[in-house]
Enzyme design. Sequence first.
Site, PDB file in Angstrom:
ATOM      1  CG  ASP A  12      -7.224   3.715  68.609  1.00  0.00           C
ATOM      2  OD1 ASP A  12      -7.168   4.942  68.423  1.00  0.00           O
ATOM      3  OD2 ASP A  12      -7.649   2.916  67.763  1.00  0.00           O
ATOM      4  CB  SER A  36     -12.163   8.375  89.507  1.00  0.00           C
ATOM      5  OG  SER A  36     -10.981   7.628  89.304  1.00  0.00           O
ATOM      6  N   GLY A  48      -4.844   5.343  63.191  1.00  0.00           N
ATOM      7  CA  GLY A  48      -4.790   6.462  62.267  1.00  0.00           C
ATOM      8  C   GLY A  48      -4.948   5.930  60.859  1.00  0.00           C
ATOM      9  CG  PHE A 102     -10.148   6.936  70.491  1.00  0.00           C
ATOM     10  CD1 PHE A 102     -11.192   7.835  70.607  1.00  0.00           C
ATOM     11  CD2 PHE A 102     -10.419   5.578  70.634  1.00  0.00           C
ATOM     12  CE1 PHE A 102     -12.483   7.402  70.865  1.00  0.00           C
ATOM     13  CE2 PHE A 102     -11.702   5.132  70.877  1.00  0.00           C
ATOM     14  CZ  PHE A 102     -12.744   6.043  70.988  1.00  0.00           C
ATOM     15  CD  GLN A 172     -12.346   7.723  60.273  1.00  0.00           C
ATOM     16  OE1 GLN A 172     -11.965   8.083  59.167  1.00  0.00           O
ATOM     17  NE2 GLN A 172     -11.681   6.847  61.004  1.00  0.00           N
ATOM     18  CG  ASN A 195     -19.203   3.773  55.101  1.00  0.00           C
ATOM     19  OD1 ASN A 195     -20.065   4.615  54.830  1.00  0.00           O
ATOM     20  ND2 ASN A 195     -18.594   3.743  56.280  1.00  0.00           N
ATOM     21  CG  LEU A 224     -21.604  -2.380  48.986  1.00  0.00           C
ATOM     22  CD1 LEU A 224     -22.197  -3.235  47.871  1.00  0.00           C
ATOM     23  CD2 LEU A 224     -22.354  -1.054  49.106  1.00  0.00           C
ATOM     24  N   GLY A 228     -19.886  -6.805  50.558  1.00  0.00           N
ATOM     25  CA  GLY A 228     -18.825  -6.634  49.571  1.00  0.00           C
ATOM     26  C   GLY A 228     -18.551  -5.202  49.182  1.00  0.00           C
ATOM     27  CG  ASP A 257      -8.261   2.657  57.623  1.00  0.00           C
ATOM     28  OD1 ASP A 257      -8.923   3.463  56.947  1.00  0.00           O
ATOM     29  OD2 ASP A 257      -8.072   2.773  58.848  1.00  0.00           O
TER      30      ASP A 257
END
Length: 327
Positions: A12, A36, A48, A102, A172, A195, A224, A228, A257
């Site tokens: 990233d 710009s 990742g 990214f 994702q 999730n 959640l 939790g 992750d």
Amino acid sequence: MSLLIAGSIATDHLMSFQGKFADSLVVEQLDKISLSFLVDDLEIRRGGVAANMCFGLGQLGLSPVLVGAAGEDFADYRSWLERHGVNCSHVRISDTRHTARFVCTTDPTGAQIASFYPGAMSEARLIELGPVVERVGTPDYVLIGADDPDGMLRHTDECRQRGYPFIADPSQQLAFSDGDLIRKLIDGAAILFSNEYESHMIEQKTGWSADEVLDRVGVQVTTLGKDGVRVQGRGLPTLVLSAAANVTAVEPTGVGDAFRSGFLAALAWGLGHERAAQVGCVLAAYVVETVGTQEYSFTAGQFLARVEESYGADAAAEVQPHLKSLS
């Protein structure tokens, strides 16, 4: 326990612009836009989903096998992961593409202009699991995380054909997948991670009810957020466990992750689903309190103290023998 973690490997590139993007937009000229921005800083973070999960498993003393595709610019990232216990021997290195990237610029209002370059990630579809297994041994689980969709499907099909227990974690990619692909990715999974929002998306896109989803997987683990986690399974009592205590949230990227890393580590230690969810929540707490997905660290004593603070002395006592390898 042998764990193969298949999924994306990415970096990233995050920048901050101190003005407002809106001040540079001329509504009548959007079809001729050419902008710009002079940014004040640049942060390059490792990421990742597969790399993040492998890092978390390594932090807990395991040696996961990373399965994914990267570019020749992966050398420094590889060194970092290997120093933290990750087996990177089976990462495919592209001859022509850079590692997925990214690139995002954010202004003070929270508005963002971003691009995602999949790069080498698109070559994940060329990776065969069989040769990896020949070298590392039959896996207890193959986790198939967000990646090139064709690669995810290939890995899932191969797991079914070869009899490897697999964990479905489409995350994702759910937003970009149709119901047919999602059904193929999760049907027959030993564990399904998502999730709560993603669990509803799965039901909506597949046309399956919550009970029908549960009928097609061994265990469904639903995070959640601050509330939790919920763990359900066929013939198992439903567990709803609180998040770790006294968490100071800073940045949520990579929290899911890390939870998966902790959950799988506890399963590898031979612990049950309740302890697995608790270990996952504690590891996730370290990430949410840190900027960056792989910038956290802890000692065995620090980790056990958080387990005890959140879930009691019995939980800490069961986890303690498995952290002896940590400094």
